[in-house]
Design an enzyme around this catalytic site. Structure first.
Site, PDB file in Angstrom:
ATOM      1  N   ASP A 143       0.699  -1.281   0.098  1.00  0.00           N
ATOM      2  CA  ASP A 143       0.006  -0.024   0.044  1.00  0.00           C
ATOM      3  C   ASP A 143       0.867   1.241   0.060  1.00  0.00           C
ATOM      4  O   ASP A 143       1.826   1.527   0.586  1.00  0.00           O
ATOM      5  CB  ASP A 143      -0.862  -0.148   1.173  1.00  0.00           C
ATOM      6  CG  ASP A 143      -2.066  -0.138   0.927  1.00  0.00           C
ATOM      7  OD1 ASP A 143      -2.771   0.707   0.115  1.00  0.00           O
ATOM      8  OD2 ASP A 143      -2.853  -1.274   1.030  1.00  0.00           O
ATOM      9  N   HIS A 165       3.121   3.104  -8.836  1.00  0.00           N
ATOM     10  CA  HIS A 165       3.191   1.510  -8.981  1.00  0.00           C
ATOM     11  C   HIS A 165       4.495   0.988  -9.564  1.00  0.00           C
ATOM     12  O   HIS A 165       5.184   0.171  -9.277  1.00  0.00           O
ATOM     13  CB  HIS A 165       1.951   1.128 -10.109  1.00  0.00           C
ATOM     14  CG  HIS A 165       0.895   1.364  -9.430  1.00  0.00           C
ATOM     15  ND1 HIS A 165       0.554   1.114  -8.136  1.00  0.00           N
ATOM     16  CD2 HIS A 165      -0.403   1.988  -9.859  1.00  0.00           C
ATOM     17  CE1 HIS A 165      -0.777   1.632  -7.802  1.00  0.00           C
ATOM     18  NE2 HIS A 165      -1.464   1.958  -8.907  1.00  0.00           N
ATOM     19  N   LEU A 221      13.616 -19.219  -2.137  1.00  0.00           N
ATOM     20  CA  LEU A 221      12.551 -18.697  -1.825  1.00  0.00           C
ATOM     21  C   LEU A 221      11.304 -18.861  -2.711  1.00  0.00           C
ATOM     22  O   LEU A 221      11.606 -18.814  -3.985  1.00  0.00           O
ATOM     23  CB  LEU A 221      12.823 -17.004  -1.872  1.00  0.00           C
ATOM     24  CG  LEU A 221      11.465 -16.155  -1.698  1.00  0.00           C
ATOM     25  CD1 LEU A 221      10.972 -16.252  -0.239  1.00  0.00           C
ATOM     26  CD2 LEU A 221      12.197 -14.717  -2.033  1.00  0.00           C
TER      27      LEU A 221
HETATM   28  C1  FPP Z   1      -1.878  -0.451  -3.588  1.00  0.00           C
HETATM   29  O1  FPP Z   1      -1.387   0.825  -3.457  1.00  0.00           O
HETATM   30  C2  FPP Z   1      -0.831  -1.069  -4.785  1.00  0.00           C
HETATM   31  C3  FPP Z   1      -1.514  -1.754  -5.924  1.00  0.00           C
HETATM   32  C4  FPP Z   1      -2.910  -1.897  -6.092  1.00  0.00           C
HETATM   33  C5  FPP Z   1      -0.550  -2.256  -6.896  1.00  0.00           C
HETATM   34  C6  FPP Z   1       0.742  -3.198  -6.469  1.00  0.00           C
HETATM   35  C7  FPP Z   1       1.345  -3.162  -7.547  1.00  0.00           C
HETATM   36  C8  FPP Z   1       2.952  -3.009  -7.721  1.00  0.00           C
HETATM   37  C9  FPP Z   1       3.338  -2.608  -6.658  1.00  0.00           C
HETATM   38  C10 FPP Z   1       3.118  -3.593  -9.120  1.00  0.00           C
HETATM   39  C11 FPP Z   1       3.636  -4.562  -9.440  1.00  0.00           C
HETATM   40  C12 FPP Z   1       4.349  -5.420  -8.738  1.00  0.00           C
HETATM   41  C13 FPP Z   1       4.654  -6.809  -8.912  1.00  0.00           C
HETATM   42  C14 FPP Z   1       5.713  -7.588  -7.778  1.00  0.00           C
HETATM   43  C15 FPP Z   1       4.798  -7.624 -10.083  1.00  0.00           C
HETATM   44  P1  FPP Z   1      -2.549   1.907  -3.912  1.00  0.00           P
HETATM   45  O2  FPP Z   1      -2.522   2.271  -5.187  1.00  0.00           O
HETATM   46  O3  FPP Z   1      -3.853   1.679  -3.251  1.00  0.00           O
HETATM   47  O4  FPP Z   1      -1.861   3.275  -3.005  1.00  0.00           O
HETATM   48  P2  FPP Z   1      -2.576   4.240  -2.280  1.00  0.00           P
HETATM   49  O5  FPP Z   1      -3.490   3.873  -1.178  1.00  0.00           O
HETATM   50  O6  FPP Z   1      -1.661   5.223  -1.568  1.00  0.00           O
HETATM   51  O7  FPP Z   1      -3.478   4.984  -3.335  1.00  0.00           O
END
Ligand code: FPP
Length: 217
Positions: free
Chosen positions: A2, A19, A113
């Site tokens: 997050d 992201h 892992l």
């Molecule tokens: C949540 O933060 C994050 C996500 C929904 C996307 C996570 C994806 C990645 C880190 C990239 C891909 C990773 C891999 C390992 C393939 P948010 O967008 O909800 O953040 P916020 O709460 O601050 O809006």
């Protein structure tokens, strides 16, 4: 993972940039987990609810996943890292499902892992899938043992530690069944800012916990 969006917002950048940085953080933490001798690491990449985001954001995350699956293969090989999936593969875009399958096949025999990518994952949906698998196998009633045996990755032990970044205190439909006795660790640090230091701190905090599993010491 997050805080990608907030990280970008704080810097006056598009959410997608958050992201992108989040992907770099994920790579750092996979490396740190591998070095620390962790056996299983589940990354909550995309939930069943994340489809509600804009087409642009969803497309960007999916493209990152594809890039990650392809681009990290040499790293997995060098470090014996096995890639696995939790979630509904049938609901993924076909090209992502293909890449995921290829990475899982390529790394299937690696013994280091295990990185489990929770992609199109929801804890409730996983429980429903498990019950349906049990019914399809001819079970008339289900026990806790049967449900556990029918989960997406039944050989993977229940998580010891669940880490939440960006100060969120919610389960967010993550490993609902498996987390029954997991320890939770919440850090205020936004996911893109996570380094091996944050990870080491989380492990240290975990090592100070006393796990009683409902019993007494
Ligand atoms: C949540 O933060 C994050 C996500 C929904 C996307 C996570 C994806 C990645 C880190 C990239 C891909 C990773 C891999 C390992 C393939 P948010 O967008 O909800 O953040 P916020 O709460 O601050 O809006």
């Amino acid at each position: 993972m997050d805080g990608n969006g907030r990280w970008a917002q704080q810097k006056g950048r598009a959410r997608t940039q958050g992201h992108l940085e989040g992907l770099s953080a994920a790579k750092r933490i996979v490396k740190a987990a591998s070095l620390a001798g962790i056996r299983y690491l589940t990354l909550y990449v995309f939930s069943t609810e994340n489809w509600k985001r804009t087409t642009e954001e969803v497309g960007f995350i999916m493209a990152l996943v594809k890039k990650y699956l392809r681009g990290e293969l040499a790293f997995y090989r060098e470090n014996g890292i096995r890639i696995r999936h939790a979630g509904d593969a049938g609901g993924l875009p076909p090209d992502i499902a293909f890449e995921l399958e290829a990475a899982m096949k390529e790394t299937a025999l690696f013994t280091g892992l295990q990185v489990i990518l929770a992609l199109n994952y929801g804890g409730r949906a996983e429980i429903a899938r498990a019950v349906n698998r049990a019914l399809a196998a001819g079970e008339k009633t289900v026990s806790e043992k049967t449900i556990s045996a029918c989960m997406d990755n039944s050989d993977v032990p229940d998580p010891d530690l669940i880490i939440r970044s960006a100060g969120e205190y919610r389960t967010s439909n993550f490993l609902l069944w498996e987390a029954a006795y997991a320890e939770y660790y919440v850090s205020p640090v936004l996911w893109p800012d996570w380094t091996e230091n944050e990870f080491t701190e989380a492990l240290a905090a975990y090592s100070r916990r006393e796990r009683k599993y409902g019993s007494v010491t």
